[in-house]
Design a protein around this motif. Sequence first.
Motif, short mmCIF file in Angstrom:
data_model
loop_
_atom_site.label_atom_id
_atom_site.label_comp_id
_atom_site.label_asym_id
_atom_site.label_seq_id
_atom_site.Cartn_x
_atom_site.Cartn_y
_atom_site.Cartn_z
N TYR A 93 -12.79 -29.54 -27.33
CA TYR A 93 -12.14 -30.44 -28.27
C TYR A 93 -11.40 -31.56 -27.53
CZ TYR A 93 -8.81 -31.99 -31.81
OH TYR A 93 -8.07 -32.75 -32.67
N LEU A 94 -10.68 -31.15 -26.48
CA LEU A 94 -9.93 -32.17 -25.72
C LEU A 94 -10.89 -33.14 -25.04
CD1 LEU A 94 -7.04 -30.05 -24.14
CD2 LEU A 94 -6.89 -31.73 -25.98
N GLU A 95 -12.00 -32.63 -24.54
CA GLU A 95 -12.99 -33.52 -23.92
C GLU A 95 -13.50 -34.55 -24.92
OE1 GLU A 95 -14.73 -30.13 -20.94
OE2 GLU A 95 -16.14 -31.18 -22.26
N LEU A 96 -13.72 -34.04 -26.14
CA LEU A 96 -14.22 -34.92 -27.20
C LEU A 96 -13.19 -36.00 -27.52
CD1 LEU A 96 -16.94 -34.06 -28.54
CD2 LEU A 96 -15.60 -33.46 -30.55
N GLN A 97 -11.92 -35.57 -27.54
CA GLN A 97 -10.86 -36.52 -27.88
C GLN A 97 -10.58 -37.47 -26.73
OE1 GLN A 97 -9.26 -36.61 -30.98
NE2 GLN A 97 -10.85 -35.11 -31.50
N LEU A 98 -10.54 -36.91 -25.51
CA LEU A 98 -10.12 -37.73 -24.37
C LEU A 98 -11.30 -38.39 -23.65
CD1 LEU A 98 -7.60 -35.14 -22.88
CD2 LEU A 98 -7.05 -37.11 -24.29
N ARG A 99 -12.48 -37.87 -23.92
CA ARG A 99 -13.72 -38.38 -23.34
C ARG A 99 -13.76 -38.29 -21.81
NH1 ARG A 99 -16.28 -40.01 -27.62
NH2 ARG A 99 -15.07 -40.83 -29.34
N VAL A 100 -12.84 -37.58 -21.22
CA VAL A 100 -12.87 -37.41 -19.75
C VAL A 100 -12.73 -35.93 -19.46
CG1 VAL A 100 -11.91 -38.14 -17.55
CG2 VAL A 100 -11.62 -39.61 -19.55
N ARG A 101 -13.80 -35.37 -18.94
CA ARG A 101 -13.84 -33.93 -18.72
C ARG A 101 -12.74 -33.46 -17.75
NH1 ARG A 101 -18.92 -30.51 -19.19
NH2 ARG A 101 -18.04 -28.51 -18.73
N MET A 102 -12.60 -34.20 -16.63
CA MET A 102 -11.64 -33.78 -15.61
C MET A 102 -10.22 -33.76 -16.19
SD MET A 102 -13.08 -32.90 -12.94
CE MET A 102 -11.76 -32.85 -11.72
N LEU A 103 -9.94 -34.77 -17.01
CA LEU A 103 -8.60 -34.87 -17.58
C LEU A 103 -8.36 -33.66 -18.50
CD1 LEU A 103 -6.12 -36.62 -17.77
CD2 LEU A 103 -7.18 -37.86 -19.67
N ALA A 104 -9.36 -33.33 -19.32
CA ALA A 104 -9.22 -32.20 -20.24
C ALA A 104 -9.00 -30.91 -19.46
CB ALA A 104 -10.46 -32.08 -21.11
N ARG A 105 -9.80 -30.74 -18.39
CA ARG A 105 -9.65 -29.52 -17.57
C ARG A 105 -8.25 -29.47 -16.96
NH1 ARG A 105 -13.61 -26.23 -17.20
NH2 ARG A 105 -15.69 -27.00 -17.62
N GLY A 106 -7.78 -30.63 -16.52
CA GLY A 106 -6.44 -30.71 -15.92
C GLY A 106 -5.37 -30.28 -16.91
N ILE A 107 -5.52 -30.71 -18.16
CA ILE A 107 -4.52 -30.36 -19.17
C ILE A 107 -4.56 -28.87 -19.47
CG2 ILE A 107 -3.86 -30.66 -21.59
CD1 ILE A 107 -4.76 -33.55 -21.39
N VAL A 108 -5.79 -28.36 -19.72
CA VAL A 108 -5.91 -26.94 -20.10
C VAL A 108 -5.50 -26.04 -18.94
CG1 VAL A 108 -7.52 -25.15 -20.86
CG2 VAL A 108 -7.61 -27.40 -21.89
N GLY A 109 -5.78 -26.49 -17.71
CA GLY A 109 -5.42 -25.68 -16.54
C GLY A 109 -3.94 -25.78 -16.18
N ASN A 110 -3.24 -26.72 -16.77
CA ASN A 110 -1.83 -26.94 -16.42
C ASN A 110 -0.95 -25.80 -16.93
OD1 ASN A 110 0.92 -28.02 -17.43
ND2 ASN A 110 0.28 -29.46 -15.85
N ALA A 111 -0.14 -25.24 -16.00
CA ALA A 111 0.64 -24.04 -16.36
C ALA A 111 1.62 -24.34 -17.49
CB ALA A 111 1.38 -23.53 -15.13
N GLY A 112 2.21 -25.53 -17.44
CA GLY A 112 3.19 -25.90 -18.48
C GLY A 112 2.51 -26.00 -19.85
N PHE A 113 1.32 -26.60 -19.86
CA PHE A 113 0.59 -26.73 -21.13
C PHE A 113 0.22 -25.34 -21.67
CE2 PHE A 113 -3.41 -27.21 -23.53
CZ PHE A 113 -2.96 -28.07 -24.52
N ARG A 114 -0.16 -24.45 -20.75
CA ARG A 114 -0.55 -23.10 -21.20
C ARG A 114 0.65 -22.36 -21.76
NH1 ARG A 114 -5.78 -21.99 -19.80
NH2 ARG A 114 -5.54 -19.92 -20.70
N ARG A 115 1.81 -22.54 -21.12
CA ARG A 115 3.03 -21.89 -21.65
C ARG A 115 3.34 -22.44 -23.04
NH1 ARG A 115 4.93 -21.97 -16.44
NH2 ARG A 115 6.07 -23.90 -16.73
N PHE A 116 3.18 -23.74 -23.17
CA PHE A 116 3.43 -24.39 -24.46
C PHE A 116 2.49 -23.81 -25.53
CE2 PHE A 116 1.65 -27.74 -27.23
CZ PHE A 116 2.76 -27.96 -28.04
#
Length: 333
Positions: A93-116
Amino acid sequence: MTGVLAELLRRRLLLVTGKGGTGKTSVAAALGRLAADAGVKTLVVELGHAPVLPDLLIAQRPRASGNPRRDPLPAGPNLFTLHLIPEEALLEYLELQLRVRMLARGIVGNAGFRRFLEAAPGWRELITLGKLWHMVTREDAHGQPLWPLIVIDAPATGHGLSLLSTPTVILDTVRLGPLRRNTDLVQALLTDASRTLVLTVTLLEELPVNETLELRARVRELGLGLGPVIANGLEPPLALADAERVLEVVASLDSADVPSPLADPPTVCASARHRLLRARMHAGFLTRLERETEAAPLVLPWLEQGVDGPDGVAALALCLHRALEQRDRESRS
Ligand SMILES: Nc1ncnc2c1ncn2[C@@H]1O[C@H](COP(=O)(O)OP(=O)(O)OP(=O)(O)O)[C@@H](O)[C@H]1O
Ligand SMILES: [Mg+2]
Protein backbone atom coordinates in the motif's frame (compact mmCIF):
# COMPACT_ATOMS: atom_id res chain seq x y z
CA MET A 1 -25.62 -22.86 -13.42
CA THR A 2 -28.73 -22.28 -11.32
CA GLY A 3 -29.97 -22.62 -7.76
CA VAL A 4 -28.23 -22.03 -4.45
CA LEU A 5 -24.72 -22.58 -5.85
CA ALA A 6 -25.29 -19.93 -8.52
CA GLU A 7 -26.68 -17.60 -5.84
CA LEU A 8 -23.50 -18.06 -3.78
CA LEU A 9 -21.13 -17.71 -6.72
CA ARG A 10 -22.74 -14.46 -7.83
CA ARG A 11 -21.19 -12.85 -4.76
CA ARG A 12 -17.74 -11.28 -4.84
CA LEU A 13 -16.65 -12.07 -1.28
CA LEU A 14 -17.55 -15.18 0.73
CA LEU A 15 -16.22 -15.12 4.29
CA VAL A 16 -16.01 -18.53 5.93
CA THR A 17 -15.92 -18.36 9.71
CA GLY A 18 -17.04 -20.31 12.79
CA LYS A 19 -15.68 -21.80 15.99
CA GLY A 20 -12.04 -22.91 15.97
CA GLY A 21 -11.43 -26.40 14.61
CA THR A 22 -14.85 -26.86 12.99
CA GLY A 23 -13.47 -27.11 9.44
CA LYS A 24 -13.35 -23.48 8.24
CA THR A 25 -10.16 -23.96 6.23
CA SER A 26 -11.35 -27.27 4.76
CA VAL A 27 -14.71 -25.76 3.78
CA ALA A 28 -13.10 -22.60 2.31
CA ALA A 29 -10.79 -24.82 0.23
CA ALA A 30 -13.70 -27.04 -0.90
CA LEU A 31 -15.82 -24.03 -1.78
CA GLY A 32 -12.95 -22.58 -3.81
CA ARG A 33 -12.52 -25.87 -5.65
CA LEU A 34 -16.26 -26.12 -6.35
CA ALA A 35 -16.47 -22.53 -7.62
CA ALA A 36 -13.42 -22.98 -9.86
CA ASP A 37 -14.83 -26.24 -11.26
CA ALA A 38 -18.08 -24.37 -11.97
CA GLY A 39 -16.08 -21.99 -14.15
CA VAL A 40 -15.68 -19.03 -11.79
CA LYS A 41 -12.15 -17.70 -11.42
CA THR A 42 -11.68 -17.93 -7.66
CA LEU A 43 -9.08 -16.75 -5.18
CA VAL A 44 -9.05 -18.45 -1.79
CA VAL A 45 -7.40 -16.18 0.76
CA GLU A 46 -6.09 -17.26 4.14
CA LEU A 47 -5.23 -14.90 6.95
CA GLY A 48 -3.50 -17.13 9.51
CA HIS A 49 0.15 -17.07 10.55
CA ALA A 50 1.36 -20.09 8.60
CA PRO A 51 -0.23 -20.84 5.23
CA VAL A 52 -1.92 -24.24 4.88
CA LEU A 53 -3.98 -23.78 1.72
CA PRO A 54 -1.13 -24.51 -0.74
CA ASP A 55 -0.78 -27.99 0.76
CA LEU A 56 -4.55 -28.48 0.73
CA LEU A 57 -5.11 -27.29 -2.83
CA ILE A 58 -1.98 -27.96 -4.84
CA ALA A 59 -0.74 -31.48 -5.60
CA GLN A 60 2.54 -30.39 -7.12
CA ARG A 61 3.67 -26.91 -6.42
CA PRO A 62 5.00 -25.02 -9.42
CA ARG A 63 8.35 -23.36 -8.99
CA ALA A 64 7.69 -20.02 -7.35
CA SER A 65 7.30 -17.22 -9.83
CA GLY A 66 6.63 -13.66 -8.76
CA ASN A 67 6.65 -12.61 -5.13
CA PRO A 68 5.49 -15.56 -2.94
CA ARG A 69 4.53 -13.17 -0.11
CA ARG A 70 2.36 -11.08 -2.37
CA ASP A 71 1.23 -12.88 -5.52
CA PRO A 72 -1.56 -15.49 -5.62
CA LEU A 73 -0.36 -19.05 -6.26
CA PRO A 74 -2.08 -20.94 -9.09
CA ALA A 75 -3.85 -24.03 -7.74
CA GLY A 76 -5.44 -25.43 -10.92
CA PRO A 77 -7.78 -24.14 -13.62
CA ASN A 78 -9.60 -21.03 -12.35
CA LEU A 79 -8.23 -21.51 -8.83
CA PHE A 80 -5.67 -19.43 -6.94
CA THR A 81 -4.68 -19.08 -3.33
CA LEU A 82 -3.10 -16.24 -1.38
CA HIS A 83 -1.73 -15.94 2.13
CA LEU A 84 -2.59 -12.38 3.06
CA ILE A 85 0.12 -11.00 5.35
CA PRO A 86 -0.86 -7.60 6.81
CA GLU A 87 2.77 -6.39 7.03
CA GLU A 88 3.28 -7.18 3.34
CA ALA A 89 -0.05 -5.59 2.39
CA LEU A 90 0.97 -2.44 4.27
CA LEU A 91 4.25 -2.31 2.40
CA GLU A 92 2.42 -2.77 -0.90
CA TYR A 93 0.00 0.00 0.00
CA LEU A 94 2.77 2.42 0.93
CA GLU A 95 4.62 1.61 -2.30
CA LEU A 96 1.46 2.38 -4.21
CA GLN A 97 1.04 5.66 -2.37
CA LEU A 98 4.67 6.73 -2.33
CA ARG A 99 5.66 5.11 -5.63
CA VAL A 100 9.16 4.45 -4.26
CA ARG A 101 9.80 0.95 -3.04
CA MET A 102 12.94 1.77 -1.03
CA LEU A 103 11.17 4.57 0.78
CA ALA A 104 8.25 2.30 1.68
CA ARG A 105 10.62 -0.40 2.94
CA GLY A 106 12.47 2.23 4.97
CA ILE A 107 9.25 3.35 6.64
CA VAL A 108 7.94 -0.14 7.40
CA GLY A 109 11.37 -1.25 8.63
CA ASN A 110 11.72 1.80 10.88
CA ALA A 111 11.55 0.82 14.56
CA GLY A 112 9.70 4.00 15.53
CA PHE A 113 7.08 3.46 12.84
CA ARG A 114 6.61 -0.15 13.94
CA ARG A 115 6.14 0.93 17.56
CA PHE A 116 3.61 3.49 16.38
CA LEU A 117 1.79 0.78 14.42
CA GLU A 118 1.69 -1.69 17.29
CA ALA A 119 0.16 1.03 19.45
CA ALA A 120 -2.62 1.48 16.89
CA PRO A 121 -5.03 -1.33 17.62
CA GLY A 122 -6.77 -2.81 14.65
CA TRP A 123 -4.25 -1.77 11.99
CA ARG A 124 -3.87 -5.40 10.85
CA GLU A 125 -7.65 -5.75 10.43
CA LEU A 126 -7.82 -2.42 8.60
CA ILE A 127 -5.06 -3.20 6.18
CA THR A 128 -6.47 -6.71 5.62
CA LEU A 129 -9.90 -5.33 4.74
CA GLY A 130 -8.33 -2.60 2.61
CA LYS A 131 -6.38 -5.20 0.65
CA LEU A 132 -9.52 -7.34 0.18
CA TRP A 133 -11.44 -4.31 -1.06
CA HIS A 134 -8.60 -3.51 -3.46
CA MET A 135 -8.64 -7.07 -4.84
CA VAL A 136 -12.43 -7.06 -5.25
CA THR A 137 -12.33 -3.80 -7.19
CA ARG A 138 -9.29 -4.54 -9.40
CA GLU A 139 -10.08 -4.99 -13.08
CA ASP A 140 -8.26 -6.70 -15.93
CA ALA A 141 -7.37 -5.08 -19.25
CA HIS A 142 -10.97 -5.68 -20.50
CA GLY A 143 -12.57 -3.91 -17.56
CA GLN A 144 -13.69 -7.22 -16.02
CA PRO A 145 -13.08 -8.04 -12.33
CA LEU A 146 -9.60 -9.51 -11.92
CA TRP A 147 -10.98 -11.68 -9.10
CA PRO A 148 -14.67 -12.40 -9.72
CA LEU A 149 -14.88 -14.44 -6.51
CA ILE A 150 -12.78 -14.27 -3.36
CA VAL A 151 -13.34 -16.91 -0.67
CA ILE A 152 -11.81 -16.03 2.68
CA ASP A 153 -10.72 -18.53 5.26
CA ALA A 154 -11.57 -16.02 7.97
CA PRO A 155 -10.41 -16.23 11.59
CA ALA A 156 -12.48 -18.08 14.20
CA THR A 157 -15.41 -16.39 15.96
CA GLY A 158 -13.69 -13.80 18.23
CA HIS A 159 -11.02 -12.61 15.80
CA GLY A 160 -13.44 -12.99 12.91
CA LEU A 161 -15.89 -10.65 14.59
CA SER A 162 -13.20 -8.09 15.41
CA LEU A 163 -12.15 -8.15 11.74
CA LEU A 164 -15.74 -7.58 10.60
CA SER A 165 -16.47 -4.92 13.20
CA THR A 166 -13.34 -2.80 12.55
CA PRO A 167 -15.07 -0.54 9.98
CA THR A 168 -18.02 0.04 12.34
CA VAL A 169 -15.64 1.10 15.12
CA ILE A 170 -13.80 3.51 12.82
CA LEU A 171 -16.95 4.97 11.32
CA ASP A 172 -18.22 5.63 14.85
CA THR A 173 -15.11 7.59 15.76
CA VAL A 174 -13.59 9.13 12.62
CA ARG A 175 -15.77 11.71 10.93
CA LEU A 176 -13.58 13.08 8.10
CA GLY A 177 -10.48 12.46 6.02
CA PRO A 178 -9.04 9.65 3.92
CA LEU A 179 -9.41 7.01 6.64
CA ARG A 180 -13.11 7.79 6.84
CA ARG A 181 -13.50 7.70 3.05
CA ASN A 182 -11.63 4.39 2.66
CA THR A 183 -13.54 2.82 5.54
CA ASP A 184 -16.84 3.92 4.00
CA LEU A 185 -15.88 2.02 0.85
CA VAL A 186 -14.89 -1.12 2.76
CA GLN A 187 -18.05 -1.03 4.86
CA ALA A 188 -20.20 -0.54 1.75
CA LEU A 189 -18.69 -3.72 0.31
CA LEU A 190 -19.05 -5.74 3.51
CA THR A 191 -22.64 -4.75 4.18
CA ASP A 192 -23.84 -5.24 0.61
CA ALA A 193 -25.35 -8.74 0.73
CA SER A 194 -25.44 -8.90 -3.06
CA ARG A 195 -21.61 -8.80 -2.97
CA THR A 196 -20.58 -10.18 0.43
CA LEU A 197 -21.87 -13.09 2.50
CA VAL A 198 -20.66 -14.66 5.73
CA LEU A 199 -20.83 -18.46 5.86
CA THR A 200 -20.67 -20.07 9.29
CA VAL A 201 -19.20 -23.55 9.72
CA THR A 202 -20.11 -25.66 12.72
CA LEU A 203 -19.83 -29.16 14.06
CA LEU A 204 -23.06 -30.73 15.29
CA GLU A 205 -22.18 -30.44 18.96
CA GLU A 206 -23.42 -28.29 21.82
CA LEU A 207 -20.61 -25.69 22.07
CA PRO A 208 -20.05 -25.06 18.35
CA VAL A 209 -23.79 -24.85 17.70
CA ASN A 210 -24.29 -22.33 20.54
CA GLU A 211 -21.32 -20.31 19.32
CA THR A 212 -22.63 -20.39 15.74
CA LEU A 213 -26.01 -19.01 16.74
CA GLU A 214 -24.37 -16.19 18.74
CA LEU A 215 -21.92 -15.47 15.93
CA ARG A 216 -24.75 -15.19 13.39
CA ALA A 217 -26.63 -12.78 15.65
CA ARG A 218 -23.52 -10.57 15.95
CA VAL A 219 -22.85 -10.67 12.20
CA ARG A 220 -26.44 -9.61 11.56
CA GLU A 221 -26.07 -6.72 14.06
CA LEU A 222 -23.00 -5.56 12.13
CA GLY A 223 -25.17 -5.35 9.03
CA LEU A 224 -23.56 -8.17 7.03
CA GLY A 225 -25.48 -10.75 4.98
CA LEU A 226 -25.49 -14.35 6.19
CA GLY A 227 -25.25 -17.41 3.97
CA PRO A 228 -26.34 -20.87 5.06
CA VAL A 229 -24.93 -22.65 8.10
CA ILE A 230 -22.53 -25.36 6.99
CA ALA A 231 -22.85 -28.32 9.36
CA ASN A 232 -19.59 -30.20 8.97
CA GLY A 233 -18.59 -33.70 10.06
CA LEU A 234 -21.96 -35.44 10.13
CA GLU A 235 -21.65 -39.01 11.39
CA PRO A 236 -22.21 -41.19 8.31
CA PRO A 237 -25.26 -43.43 8.79
CA LEU A 238 -24.68 -47.03 9.91
CA ALA A 239 -25.54 -49.06 6.83
CA LEU A 240 -27.91 -51.32 8.77
CA ALA A 241 -31.61 -51.51 7.98
CA ASP A 242 -32.66 -52.45 11.52
CA ALA A 243 -29.64 -51.60 13.66
CA GLU A 244 -31.23 -52.53 17.02
CA ARG A 245 -32.17 -56.04 15.87
CA VAL A 246 -28.72 -56.61 14.30
CA LEU A 247 -27.08 -55.49 17.54
CA GLU A 248 -29.26 -57.87 19.56
CA VAL A 249 -28.12 -60.76 17.37
CA VAL A 250 -24.46 -59.68 17.62
CA ALA A 251 -24.76 -59.37 21.40
CA SER A 252 -26.03 -62.93 21.65
CA LEU A 253 -22.99 -64.35 19.80
CA ASP A 254 -20.41 -66.24 21.78
CA SER A 255 -17.08 -64.37 22.13
CA ALA A 256 -15.23 -67.66 21.79
CA ASP A 257 -16.50 -68.08 18.20
CA VAL A 258 -15.23 -64.76 16.80
CA PRO A 259 -11.94 -64.60 14.90
CA SER A 260 -10.44 -61.46 16.46
CA PRO A 261 -10.71 -59.52 19.73
CA LEU A 262 -11.86 -56.55 17.67
CA ALA A 263 -14.90 -58.56 16.54
CA ASP A 264 -15.71 -59.38 20.18
CA PRO A 265 -19.53 -58.94 20.34
CA PRO A 266 -19.56 -56.46 23.28
CA THR A 267 -16.88 -54.34 21.53
CA VAL A 268 -18.78 -54.34 18.21
CA CYS A 269 -22.04 -53.47 19.99
CA ALA A 270 -20.41 -50.68 22.03
CA SER A 271 -18.85 -49.01 18.99
CA ALA A 272 -22.04 -49.35 16.92
CA ARG A 273 -24.08 -47.89 19.79
CA HIS A 274 -21.61 -45.01 20.08
CA ARG A 275 -22.10 -44.23 16.37
CA LEU A 276 -25.88 -44.50 16.66
CA LEU A 277 -25.84 -42.13 19.61
CA ARG A 278 -23.65 -39.63 17.77
CA ALA A 279 -25.93 -39.81 14.72
CA ARG A 280 -28.93 -39.14 16.99
CA MET A 281 -27.12 -36.21 18.64
CA HIS A 282 -26.19 -34.79 15.23
CA ALA A 283 -29.78 -35.09 14.01
CA GLY A 284 -30.94 -33.23 17.15
CA PHE A 285 -28.51 -30.35 16.55
CA LEU A 286 -29.48 -30.19 12.87
CA THR A 287 -33.11 -29.77 13.88
CA ARG A 288 -32.15 -27.06 16.37
CA LEU A 289 -30.08 -25.17 13.80
CA GLU A 290 -32.89 -25.39 11.26
CA ARG A 291 -35.43 -24.13 13.80
CA GLU A 292 -33.31 -21.25 15.09
CA THR A 293 -31.97 -20.04 11.75
CA GLU A 294 -35.19 -20.80 9.87
CA ALA A 295 -33.24 -22.65 7.16
CA ALA A 296 -31.84 -26.13 6.78
CA PRO A 297 -28.04 -26.22 7.13
CA LEU A 298 -25.87 -27.52 4.32
CA VAL A 299 -24.64 -30.81 5.70
CA LEU A 300 -21.17 -32.26 5.03
CA PRO A 301 -20.28 -35.74 6.23
CA TRP A 302 -17.24 -36.76 8.23
CA LEU A 303 -14.83 -38.12 5.61
CA GLU A 304 -12.84 -41.09 6.79
CA GLN A 305 -9.90 -40.25 4.52
CA GLY A 306 -9.65 -36.77 6.13
CA VAL A 307 -9.18 -33.45 4.38
CA ASP A 308 -5.43 -33.08 4.29
CA GLY A 309 -4.69 -32.57 0.60
CA PRO A 310 -6.20 -32.00 -2.85
CA ASP A 311 -8.00 -35.39 -2.88
CA GLY A 312 -9.70 -34.74 0.44
CA VAL A 313 -10.64 -31.22 -0.67
CA ALA A 314 -12.08 -32.59 -3.93
CA ALA A 315 -14.12 -35.15 -1.95
CA LEU A 316 -15.44 -32.43 0.38
CA ALA A 317 -16.22 -30.20 -2.63
CA LEU A 318 -18.28 -33.03 -4.12
CA CYS A 319 -20.20 -33.39 -0.83
CA LEU A 320 -20.81 -29.64 -0.81
CA HIS A 321 -22.10 -29.81 -4.38
CA ARG A 322 -24.49 -32.62 -3.43
CA ALA A 323 -25.70 -30.70 -0.38
CA LEU A 324 -26.44 -27.67 -2.57
CA GLU A 325 -28.30 -29.82 -5.11
CA GLN A 326 -30.29 -31.38 -2.29
CA ARG A 327 -31.22 -27.87 -1.15
CA ASP A 328 -32.41 -27.01 -4.66
CA ARG A 329 -34.57 -30.15 -4.78
CA GLU A 330 -36.08 -29.30 -1.39
CA SER A 331 -36.91 -25.76 -2.44
CA ARG A 332 -38.60 -27.02 -5.64
CA SER A 333 -40.80 -29.57 -3.84
N1 LIG B 1 -15.69 -33.26 6.82
C1 LIG B 1 -14.51 -33.64 7.31
N2 LIG B 1 -14.15 -34.95 7.32
C2 LIG B 1 -12.96 -35.35 7.84
N3 LIG B 1 -12.04 -34.51 8.36
C3 LIG B 1 -12.34 -33.18 8.38
C4 LIG B 1 -13.57 -32.68 7.85
N4 LIG B 1 -13.57 -31.33 7.99
C5 LIG B 1 -12.40 -31.01 8.58
N5 LIG B 1 -11.66 -32.12 8.82
C6 LIG B 1 -10.36 -32.18 9.51
O1 LIG B 1 -10.55 -31.57 10.80
C7 LIG B 1 -9.41 -30.80 11.16
C8 LIG B 1 -9.82 -29.34 11.39
O2 LIG B 1 -10.26 -28.80 10.14
P1 LIG B 1 -9.82 -27.34 9.67
O3 LIG B 1 -8.36 -27.12 9.83
O4 LIG B 1 -10.42 -27.12 8.33
O5 LIG B 1 -10.62 -26.51 10.77
P2 LIG B 1 -10.50 -24.95 11.09
O6 LIG B 1 -11.84 -24.52 11.57
O7 LIG B 1 -9.93 -24.23 9.93
O8 LIG B 1 -9.47 -24.97 12.29
P3 LIG B 1 -8.71 -23.68 12.92
O9 LIG B 1 -9.74 -22.97 13.77
O10 LIG B 1 -7.61 -24.30 13.73
O11 LIG B 1 -8.22 -22.84 11.78
C9 LIG B 1 -8.40 -30.96 10.02
O12 LIG B 1 -7.53 -32.00 10.36
C10 LIG B 1 -9.27 -31.37 8.83
O13 LIG B 1 -8.56 -32.15 7.90
MG1 LIG C 1 -8.22 -23.01 9.79
